[in-house]
Design a protein around this motif. Sequence first.
Motif, mmCIF file in Angstrom:
data_model
loop_
_atom_site.group_PDB
_atom_site.id
_atom_site.type_symbol
_atom_site.label_atom_id
_atom_site.label_comp_id
_atom_site.label_asym_id
_atom_site.label_seq_id
_atom_site.Cartn_x
_atom_site.Cartn_y
_atom_site.Cartn_z
ATOM 1 N N VAL A 107 -28.309 7.425 -53.363
ATOM 2 C CA VAL A 107 -28.280 6.502 -54.504
ATOM 3 C C VAL A 107 -27.427 7.165 -55.572
ATOM 4 O O VAL A 107 -27.427 8.396 -55.708
ATOM 5 N N ARG A 108 -26.650 6.382 -56.317
ATOM 6 C CA ARG A 108 -25.706 6.984 -57.267
ATOM 7 C C ARG A 108 -26.388 7.960 -58.210
ATOM 8 O O ARG A 108 -25.935 9.086 -58.405
ATOM 9 N N ALA A 109 -27.443 7.541 -58.842
ATOM 10 C CA ALA A 109 -28.238 8.401 -59.715
ATOM 11 C C ALA A 109 -29.679 7.908 -59.627
ATOM 12 O O ALA A 109 -29.928 6.736 -59.343
ATOM 13 N N TYR A 110 -30.634 8.768 -59.880
ATOM 14 C CA TYR A 110 -32.026 8.430 -59.619
ATOM 15 C C TYR A 110 -32.503 7.252 -60.448
ATOM 16 O O TYR A 110 -33.274 6.417 -59.979
ATOM 17 N N THR A 134 -36.125 12.275 -49.675
ATOM 18 C CA THR A 134 -35.193 13.043 -50.489
ATOM 19 C C THR A 134 -34.094 12.098 -50.954
ATOM 20 O O THR A 134 -33.378 11.509 -50.134
ATOM 21 N N TRP A 135 -33.997 11.927 -52.259
ATOM 22 C CA TRP A 135 -33.001 11.016 -52.836
ATOM 23 C C TRP A 135 -31.755 11.819 -53.156
ATOM 24 O O TRP A 135 -31.784 12.743 -53.982
ATOM 25 N N VAL A 136 -30.654 11.507 -52.502
ATOM 26 C CA VAL A 136 -29.400 12.243 -52.628
ATOM 27 C C VAL A 136 -28.489 11.499 -53.597
ATOM 28 O O VAL A 136 -28.154 10.332 -53.376
ATOM 29 N N VAL A 137 -28.097 12.161 -54.690
ATOM 30 C CA VAL A 137 -27.324 11.514 -55.750
ATOM 31 C C VAL A 137 -25.960 12.185 -55.899
ATOM 32 O O VAL A 137 -25.793 13.368 -55.587
ATOM 33 N N ASP A 138 -24.983 11.422 -56.388
ATOM 34 C CA ASP A 138 -23.654 11.998 -56.610
ATOM 35 C C ASP A 138 -23.125 11.696 -58.004
ATOM 36 O O ASP A 138 -21.934 11.795 -58.252
ATOM 37 N N VAL A 151 -35.132 15.094 -55.577
ATOM 38 C CA VAL A 151 -33.778 14.600 -55.792
ATOM 39 C C VAL A 151 -32.810 15.748 -55.544
ATOM 40 O O VAL A 151 -33.000 16.857 -56.039
ATOM 41 N N GLU A 152 -31.764 15.472 -54.763
ATOM 42 C CA GLU A 152 -30.774 16.488 -54.399
ATOM 43 C C GLU A 152 -29.395 15.999 -54.807
ATOM 44 O O GLU A 152 -29.036 14.849 -54.558
ATOM 45 N N ARG A 153 -28.610 16.871 -55.412
ATOM 46 C CA ARG A 153 -27.275 16.507 -55.897
ATOM 47 C C ARG A 153 -26.219 16.898 -54.869
ATOM 48 O O ARG A 153 -26.243 18.001 -54.326
ATOM 49 N N ALA A 166 -21.065 10.151 -41.773
ATOM 50 C CA ALA A 166 -21.191 11.412 -41.042
ATOM 51 C C ALA A 166 -22.612 11.652 -40.535
ATOM 52 O O ALA A 166 -22.855 12.609 -39.802
ATOM 53 N N GLY A 167 -23.541 10.785 -40.925
ATOM 54 C CA GLY A 167 -24.927 10.962 -40.515
ATOM 55 C C GLY A 167 -25.641 12.072 -41.258
ATOM 56 O O GLY A 167 -26.716 12.509 -40.844
ATOM 57 N N GLU A 168 -25.085 12.520 -42.392
ATOM 58 C CA GLU A 168 -25.717 13.591 -43.166
ATOM 59 C C GLU A 168 -26.741 13.063 -44.162
ATOM 60 O O GLU A 168 -27.491 13.833 -44.755
ATOM 61 N N ILE A 169 -26.727 11.761 -44.398
ATOM 62 C CA ILE A 169 -27.850 11.082 -45.023
ATOM 63 C C ILE A 169 -28.249 9.952 -44.080
ATOM 64 O O ILE A 169 -27.430 9.451 -43.305
#
Length: 327
Positions: A107-110, A134-138, A151-153, A166-169
Amino acid sequence: MEKITTVLGEYPHGQALLDGDVELDGYRIEPVEVKPVIGAYRRMIRDLEFDVCELAPVSYLMARQEGIPLTAVPVFLNRRFHHGDVQCAADSGIRVPRDLEGRRVGVRAYSVSTGVWVRGVLREEYGVDIDKITWVVDDDDHIEGRVPANVERVTDGRSLGELLRAGEIDAALTGNAGTGRAGSPRAGWTAAADPEPTGDNNPYPLFPEAGTLAVDHYLRTGIYPLHSLVSVRTELVERDPGLPTKLYAAFAESKRRHLAAQPEWATVPRLARQGRAIGADPVPYGVAANEPSLNAMARFAKDQGLLDAGFPTDAASLFAAGDYPDA
């Protein structure tokens, strides 16, 4: 006549106000163009750069909690349903919502509105323990400091779309809340987003019958997710307590004029479809007409750690005092 700098997205139902065809008693609207309009949210919250500015509703609530001198009128220019916003990686094996537990979801940001609404629906409707995801944000949140431990950046510069392919999320949200853009809100960011996947690595929707499920949820709960409200610098309201009522009336008149010319929302096909699906106005203004949605938004934000449990969320606390008949 006092000038009021105003930033809105591209909504035909707000255009008559921006164009000056609808007057705001005692003021002159000076439109400021920011594309994408999401880029204005952070500038308004952090720097109070504009007099009137569309804001994401959850970001507005968080700003109020932080004591940022903003208030709002209950004009909700944009609405969306969200069952169709979760896509799963091709090899993720996710079949039902609870399969998301223990997985990594982009998700872009939490605190983005779509993320708040999606997490709320997953938890309340499908029993998903969102704390086990685990919510992955960029990108950054407009207001920092409320991010939970799960939350992981992204730190290597890759986009959520790249990570999904890539299947990494294991899954990600679509559009501006996820894979439909790359980087922070800025001019041209949609163009900078990753191209649509091709071949065997196409993501697939978590809910294949998303439209039907979304309307069913609305009919059962009355929740019609809010995606924008109109914020005002508190200083202006303190100087003129009548300004919120004037603004609300002007927005309502602008919408009325648009509907007189386009009664079927022909220029906004998405809103037209939503209006037909729910059998009602696709962008209702006012507090009473939106009470279930406002209550759900506050409940979800508190449940997800974005607002303190004791933060007041009654209409008198959320909006400037004014006269807001449903419109």
